[in-house]
Scaffold this motif. Sequence first.
Motif, PDB file in Angstrom:
ATOM      1  N   THR A 551     -11.304 -18.430  21.435  1.00  0.00           N
ATOM      2  CA  THR A 551     -10.675 -18.427  20.114  1.00  0.00           C
ATOM      3  C   THR A 551     -10.897 -19.715  19.325  1.00  0.00           C
ATOM      4  OG1 THR A 551      -8.585 -19.332  20.938  1.00  0.00           O
ATOM      5  CG2 THR A 551      -8.854 -16.934  20.992  1.00  0.00           C
ATOM      6  N   GLN A 556      -3.303 -20.438  20.419  1.00  0.00           N
ATOM      7  CA  GLN A 556      -3.417 -19.068  20.918  1.00  0.00           C
ATOM      8  C   GLN A 556      -3.252 -18.988  22.440  1.00  0.00           C
ATOM      9  OE1 GLN A 556      -3.350 -16.407  19.302  1.00  0.00           O
ATOM     10  NE2 GLN A 556      -4.078 -16.786  17.241  1.00  0.00           N
ATOM     11  N   GLU A 615      -4.711  -9.115  26.158  1.00  0.00           N
ATOM     12  CA  GLU A 615      -4.696 -10.235  25.217  1.00  0.00           C
ATOM     13  C   GLU A 615      -6.084 -10.435  24.616  1.00  0.00           C
ATOM     14  OE1 GLU A 615      -3.691 -13.316  22.905  1.00  0.00           O
ATOM     15  OE2 GLU A 615      -2.230 -12.261  24.160  1.00  0.00           O
ATOM     16  N   THR A 619      -6.906 -10.023  20.699  1.00  0.00           N
ATOM     17  CA  THR A 619      -7.263 -11.273  20.031  1.00  0.00           C
ATOM     18  C   THR A 619      -8.714 -11.277  19.558  1.00  0.00           C
ATOM     19  OG1 THR A 619      -5.649 -12.447  21.404  1.00  0.00           O
ATOM     20  CG2 THR A 619      -7.282 -13.787  20.267  1.00  0.00           C
ATOM     21  N   LYS A 623      -9.554 -12.153  15.782  1.00  0.00           N
ATOM     22  CA  LYS A 623     -10.386 -13.321  15.480  1.00  0.00           C
ATOM     23  C   LYS A 623     -11.636 -12.919  14.709  1.00  0.00           C
ATOM     24  CE  LYS A 623     -12.542 -17.400  17.397  1.00  0.00           C
ATOM     25  NZ  LYS A 623     -13.767 -17.267  16.617  1.00  0.00           N
ATOM     26  N   ARG A 688       2.117  -6.623  22.870  1.00  0.00           N
ATOM     27  CA  ARG A 688       1.039  -6.490  21.866  1.00  0.00           C
ATOM     28  C   ARG A 688       1.548  -5.826  20.585  1.00  0.00           C
ATOM     29  NH1 ARG A 688      -0.903 -10.337  24.047  1.00  0.00           N
ATOM     30  NH2 ARG A 688      -0.626 -10.034  26.282  1.00  0.00           N
ATOM     31  N   VAL A 692       3.436 -10.094  19.665  1.00  0.00           N
ATOM     32  CA  VAL A 692       2.238 -10.769  19.154  1.00  0.00           C
ATOM     33  C   VAL A 692       2.253 -10.847  17.622  1.00  0.00           C
ATOM     34  CG1 VAL A 692      -0.264 -10.586  18.899  1.00  0.00           C
ATOM     35  CG2 VAL A 692       0.772 -10.405  21.151  1.00  0.00           C
ATOM     36  N   TRP A 704      -4.241 -20.904  14.556  1.00  0.00           N
ATOM     37  CA  TRP A 704      -5.664 -21.158  14.820  1.00  0.00           C
ATOM     38  C   TRP A 704      -5.971 -22.657  14.896  1.00  0.00           C
ATOM     39  CZ3 TRP A 704      -7.686 -16.798  16.296  1.00  0.00           C
ATOM     40  CH2 TRP A 704      -7.151 -15.605  15.795  1.00  0.00           C
TER      41      TRP A 704
END
Length: 743
Positions: A551, A556, A615, A619, A623, A688, A692, A704
């Motif tokens: 990431t 994260q 995850e 993600t 991203k 999730r 999240v 980020w």
Amino acid sequence: MFERLAEFTIRRSRLVLVVAVLAVALMGVLGAGAFGKLLGGGFDDPSSESTRAAEVIDEKFGGETNLVLLVRADAGRIDAPAAERSGNALADELSADERLTNVVSYWETGSEDLRSRDGREAMVLAHVKGDETEQRENAKEVLDVYTGSYEDVLTVRAGGGAAVGGDMSTQVVEDLVLAEAIAIPLTLLLLLFVFGSVVAALLPLVIALIAIIGSFAQLSLLASVTDVADTATNLTTALGLGLGIDYALLMVSRFREQLAAGASVDDAVRRTVNTAGRTVAFSAATVAAALGALLVFPQYFLRSCGFAGVGVVAIAAIATLLVMPALLAVLGHRVNSGRLPWAKPERSGTRAPMWGRLARTVMRRPVLTALPVLAVLVLAASPLLGITFGTPDERVLPEDAGSRQVATALRENFDGSEEAALHIVIDARVDKAPLEAYATELSRLEGVLRVEAGTGGYTDGQATAGGPGNASLGRDDAQRITVVSGLVPRSEAAQELVADIRAVDPPAGTHPLVGGVDAQLVDSKDSIGGRLPIAVALVALTTFVLLFLFTGSVVQPLRALVLNLISLGATLGVMTWIFQDGNLSSLLGFTAQPMEVAMTVLMFCIAFGLSMDYEVFVTSRIKELHDAGQGNEDAVANGLGHTGRIVSAAAFLLAVSFFAFGTAKISFMQMFGLGSGLAILIDALAVRGVLVPAAMRLLGRSAWYAPPFLRRFHDRFGLSEGGPEDTPAPVAEPQYAKDSTRV
């Protein structure tokens, strides 16, 4: 790398498939011999005091008692003339059997400790020779010969560690067959529902089949060079089926999405490998990192699960990255063949507006939506405040298992358990006077019924008449002492007795080793507890590094670790409420007992790795959209809109393969299956779906963040979601209605 891999599988697709078929055939031949090489047990630390005590006893005293034959007179008392003649004949046959040593019987010694209170039953004690595998085979052969009716006068039943281990090994195989008989057909039906196409639904099963066959092949190879526990078959089969389907589901879904967007078959394969393939690689790395932490433990049960788990993850990932693109390149648009009547045209894509709308709803009120979920998870974790740990004994078997019934009879009808006694060995010469003083002091300890040594028997600090086998307890170069207590084996009081015995001053110049089932439990808990912080640190560190490389953010990985620990705490709490506290025991058919320490650690590592699996799934898409220029909230909502359906479907499919072990008759296998399946569903749905998006909304741009030097490091060495510039863009993202209001 992924670009080259995609080009190779497109150009050489048929060659890849031919090689894959040959490899599967070879792995099938290797895997066929796996069960014959696997061992039972593996829950003890080979360097612990109790294990070293057992080794000295094996070497110098013929071994600890691990077989108890419970002999019952068909009529009258066990010391009646006919029963005595048959009992002596049985004891003589057992003493002459080359598979046994240290045979001690009631009729030989006349000890009342070996006779039941009602006089109807008596014990014959013995040690089955060999290592774990040889003991299992020898015990089976002995029991086939001697159990059942003997001379129409006696009825013989078997108990003790060797009999329990044999029953466990047999039950593991039966449980595995039943679980797979349930999981595979049910999984196929769920795949047909998810894909709405026969061909697309069969593709994940191809990868799962390769992973399972490869798993047994690697178990066979591992067992040729190191000890591998037979329960590793349950782990590798469930993981092979689940991860094979998970990874293939992600690849097939992305491929169909690209075709639906108008890409050519070759371009669709390229984009799939560069996006979903990259995700699979990182996902496999995170799962393998969690399972690799099991290698820090000395118990070969955990180590073999670590080796086997890492291997099956690698096989599933390699098959997904090589075989799946080749299959997709050959099939092309035929991947949608065999469309089922209920399937809707939009099933060819992966967008699930419901998940996107859910994410938007959560992000409008992140605190109000997240707090109830957190409260439920914290409540579910609360039983952990009273958790206790143990090691497997006969109670993990069903109540109708022969070895368990014998153990119950010994506890209820005899004074003290000879098979559960503590064994002290002094690997040196000891004079009579200090040995007597030491044994006398041991007999004064609270909970001790009697102490047997080479110098005689002792009770409450006084010498008594000789007990069973006293003459065999002493040697010129070593001494053995048996401590029989009236305490429940593996109870807190029994474990405290181990500490009390180890605290007694030994004869000058000696270093006694304390063994026996209670000592093994104490040592196992100390061994695992001492290494657990190292394992947790390794899991956290490797996960952090991998997610940072994926990431480019340091926030994260921290967010993922915190949420995973919350969901795992809830899972372990529920399992404690069920299997330790005994709730649902009548429904599931098990006996409540302390949480099995090694299986709990294994479940933690499995559940943590699989949580990171999802995850990475989520993600990666978030991203990808964030890197394409979407704002944080849009990227989260649209990312979940694309991956929510995949993650939920993958979770249900993987949970099915674990929940199938809920049908097992061995209670710790039930706990492992139900706990792992529950952890997957909690993570995929509650974490999730709600936590999240809430966390990402609360974090905002800081989600980020990375320090400048780490950002530069990631730009140079990190990997990110993406693909070649000439591949078609993803399907246009739906912009769900926004509301920036925040609590």
